[in-house]
Design a protein around this motif. Structure first.
Motif, PDB file in Angstrom:
ATOM      1  N   THR A  25       0.843  -1.214   0.000  1.00 18.10           N
ATOM      2  CA  THR A  25       0.000   0.000   0.000  1.00 18.10           C
ATOM      3  C   THR A  25       0.870   1.254   0.000  1.00 18.10           C
ATOM      4  N   ALA A  26       1.992   1.177   0.713  1.00 16.89           N
ATOM      5  CA  ALA A  26       2.877   2.349   0.841  1.00 16.89           C
ATOM      6  C   ALA A  26       3.625   2.660  -0.455  1.00 16.89           C
ATOM      7  N   GLN A  27       3.654   1.713  -1.414  1.00 17.43           N
ATOM      8  CA  GLN A  27       4.362   1.932  -2.684  1.00 17.43           C
ATOM      9  C   GLN A  27       3.385   1.797  -3.854  1.00 17.43           C
ATOM     10  N   PRO A  28       2.816   2.934  -4.308  1.00 16.74           N
ATOM     11  CA  PRO A  28       1.784   2.883  -5.361  1.00 16.74           C
ATOM     12  C   PRO A  28       2.203   2.126  -6.619  1.00 16.74           C
ATOM     13  N   GLU A  29       3.515   2.124  -6.921  1.00 13.81           N
ATOM     14  CA  GLU A  29       3.958   1.438  -8.151  1.00 13.81           C
ATOM     15  C   GLU A  29       3.798  -0.087  -8.043  1.00 13.81           C
ATOM     16  N   LEU A  30       3.578  -0.592  -6.815  1.00 15.98           N
ATOM     17  CA  LEU A  30       3.421  -2.038  -6.627  1.00 15.98           C
ATOM     18  C   LEU A  30       1.953  -2.479  -6.584  1.00 15.98           C
ATOM     19  N   HIS A  31       1.031  -1.512  -6.658  1.00 19.67           N
ATOM     20  CA  HIS A  31      -0.389  -1.832  -6.464  1.00 19.67           C
ATOM     21  C   HIS A  31      -0.933  -2.862  -7.449  1.00 19.67           C
ATOM     22  N   LYS A  32      -0.367  -2.896  -8.652  1.00 17.59           N
ATOM     23  CA  LYS A  32      -0.879  -3.852  -9.656  1.00 17.59           C
ATOM     24  C   LYS A  32      -0.549  -5.304  -9.268  1.00 17.59           C
TER      25      LYS A  32
END
Length: 586
Positions: A176-183
């Protein structure tokens, strides 16, 4: 809407985990450093050829235990169906993989604690009922999804999810803290989903039930009752019934949850422990918070309190009624219906009394309806909030009756039923409907009480049967055993999984080792020995009947006396939670 990846491969090397997105056109790889625990995005060509590869179905999240970090992945999934063209999956198998390559750095005690914590995580994962979708938001009702902003539509599944129903929220906090990992991650729901394709009058429509269990104040039957200071109710479940026909969609939402004030019912070896209402807490504060949030989310509230109005349940009913009266909020209406008294001696047709009593309110609340052009025709203006003691058996029966009444109107409005036609006359659909609601009851009951629901023979057949009573007796016995002798462990498992308890690697020892009092071991042994001697004396009679009687009386008195002492100290003999000592333990 930003969707999540659907298929993955996990590549493992001694230094890193590489999670490769295998969707068409995807080139992203998530690299997790097994030493620093850092997560970064890379590409396929960076995955070493020496890596050990296996397919996975998704990432549940990460968890810190005594031995360090663990990666929890979904290894098997089963398709439940399609909701508006989006696949809905049930996660059926998981893997918990350690970042550390060895546990030799741990002491014997730490190894034992780590093993216990892993058993707890597995205990939660093995509780049936985890669901997800990679391209549809299952955490929100149709009505909530229709009232959203363009910004909301652009959010990832993780950002937009209703946090009440995200059971892997704690496990995904680093994602959650790293938007680039959301996928690479998606919210996982706990509860029940049934999706059926049905036919009435030659018209095929989709009929769906979604029950979403709240992860706030989550736990097991006797250890989590009432509310917490934030107003979150125990065993809170939002149940939505959805119908789709010819592009038109309808939805009807109900909720259930423990009576929202401060009360407890700790197990003590008695079949039904006496409920205790807290005398030291300001009930109205938490009560008001609970209903303020319910009104914001759902609109008007009609409370259907189904507990007994006599015996040990009576003070709870009186307290609930008094608090609604003191709240003085016109948006909250209270109806008490003594389910057991009204339906005693198998008079289950008397449930119609309650359905008729609330019919006008149900018509006023309506349901959510959208036509095939996406135009909202009607909104649901309020919900029924049902409860009994556990919010399981009695609650589910009532919810299924109210949902049927709503469905009758929806199917007529959508053009599936002709004017004057009734659902209960459609034998094939009735069977599907009743079985799905009974399955919903069983799922909710297993997750909270540890066994299937009671009274499901009525939900499945519309009649109470003798066999149903026998099965209820069997399930009640299993509930008694689990609630007294294994629910402490289940409660700890849920608290650990949801992050209510955090494991500290630096901490010497976890609070798992509670020294038991001498009574715990000695008394059961004395009782078993005394009872055995009593039986032996009966079977091997002495020289005279008076001698036999004296022996039987002595050993019989010893076994009964010991049993009485054990019952008196019942709380010391049950399996109590060890990890979280806060208000849920009052």
């Amino acid at each position: 809407m930003a969707t999540a990846y659907e298929s993955f491969k996990l590549h493992t090397t001694p230094e890193k985990f590489y999670i490769e997105a295998c969707d068409d056109g995807a080139n992203d790889v998530l690299a997790i450093d097994r030493v620093s625990t850092e997560m970064t995005l890379t590409v396929k060509k960076d995955v070493p050829p020496s890596a050990v590869t296996k397919p996975i179905c998704g990432i549940m999240g990460t968890m810190r235990l005594v031995a360090g970090m663990y990666l929890i992945v979904i290894t098997k999934k089963k398709k439940i169906g399609d909701l508006f063209g989006h696949a809905v999956w049930k996660a059926t198998d998981f893997d918990i993989i350690s970042y550390k390559k060895t546990v030799l750095h741990l002491t014997d005690n730490q190894m034992q604690d780590n093993k216990s914590f892993l058993a707890m995580i597995n205990n939660v994962l093995n509780t049936d009922g985890f669901y997800f979708s990679t391209n549809y938001d299952l955490t929100h009702t149709l009505q909530r999804l229709s009232n959203t902003s363009p910004e909301f539509q652009e959010m990832s599944l993780l950002e937009r999810a209703d946090q009440r129903f995200v059971w892997n929220g704690h496990l995904l906090r680093e994602f959650t803290a790293q938007p680039e990992l959301h996928k690479f991650a998606f919210p996982v729901l706990h509860g029940f989903i049934a999706m059926k394709s049905c036919c009435i009058n030659g018209k095929i429509f989709d009929w769906v039930i979604i029950s979403r269990r709240s992860c706030f104040r989550a736990g097991v039957r006797y250890y989590v009752r009432g509310i917490d200071s934030e107003g979150h109710a125990a065993n809170f479940v939002e149940t939505e019934q959805i119908v789709q026909y010819n592009g038109g969609k309808a939805s009807f939402v109900q909720t259930r949850g423990s009576m929202p004030f401060f009360w407890s019912q700790r197990p003590n070896l008695k079949y039904k422990p006496k409920p205790q209402i807290s005398k030291t807490t300001n009930h109205l504060d938490g009560f008001q918070r609970h209903f303020d949030s319910q009104i914001i989310i759902y609109g008007k509230q009609v409370i259907l309190n189904l507990v007994n109005q006599k015996g040990s349940e009576k003070p709870l009913e009186q307290a609930f009624a008094k608090m609604v009266s003191n709240l003085g909020n016109g948006m909250v209406k209270y109806i008490a219906f003594d389910f057991h008294k009204e339906c005693s001696r198998m008079r289950w047709e008397r449930l119609q009394i309650l359905v008729d009593m609330v019919a006008e309110m149900q018509d006023e609340f309506g349901y959510f309806l959208v036509d095939s052009d996406g135009k909202v025709l009607v909104q649901q203006e309020g919900t029924f909030r049902s409860n009994c003691m556990d919010c399981l058996d009695r609650t589910n029966v009532i919810q299924s009756l109210l949902a049927r009444r709503s469905l009758q109107s929806q199917l007529q409005r959508l053009g599936v039923l002709h004017v004057g036609q009734r659902i209960d006359e459609q034998a094939d659909f009735e069977k599907i409907y009743k079985n799905a609601w009974a399955d919903n009851a069983n799922a909710c009951a297993k997750q909270y009480a540890g066994t299937g629901a009671l009274k499901t023979d009525f939900t499945r057949t519309g009649k109470r049967t003798q066999w149903g009573l026998v099965m209820d007796g069997w399930n009640s016995m299993i509930r008694y055993y689990k609630n007294n002798f294994s629910d402490g462990f289940r409660q700890d498992s849920i608290d650990l999984f949801l992050g209510n308890y955090a494991v500290d690697e630096a901490e010497g020892s976890a609070p798992l080792h509670v020294q038991k009092d001498w009574k715990f071991l000695t008394l059961p042994i004395i009782m078993v020995v005394a009872f055995s001697m009593c039986i032996i004396c009966l079977l091997m009679a002495g020289d005279t009947w008076t001698e036999t009687l004296a022996y039987v009386l002595f050993w019989g008195t010893a076994s009964v006396g010991t049993a009485a002492i054990i019952l008196f100290n019942g709380k010391e003999f049950v399996d109590a939670p060890k990890l979280v000592q806060k208000e849920k333990m009052d």
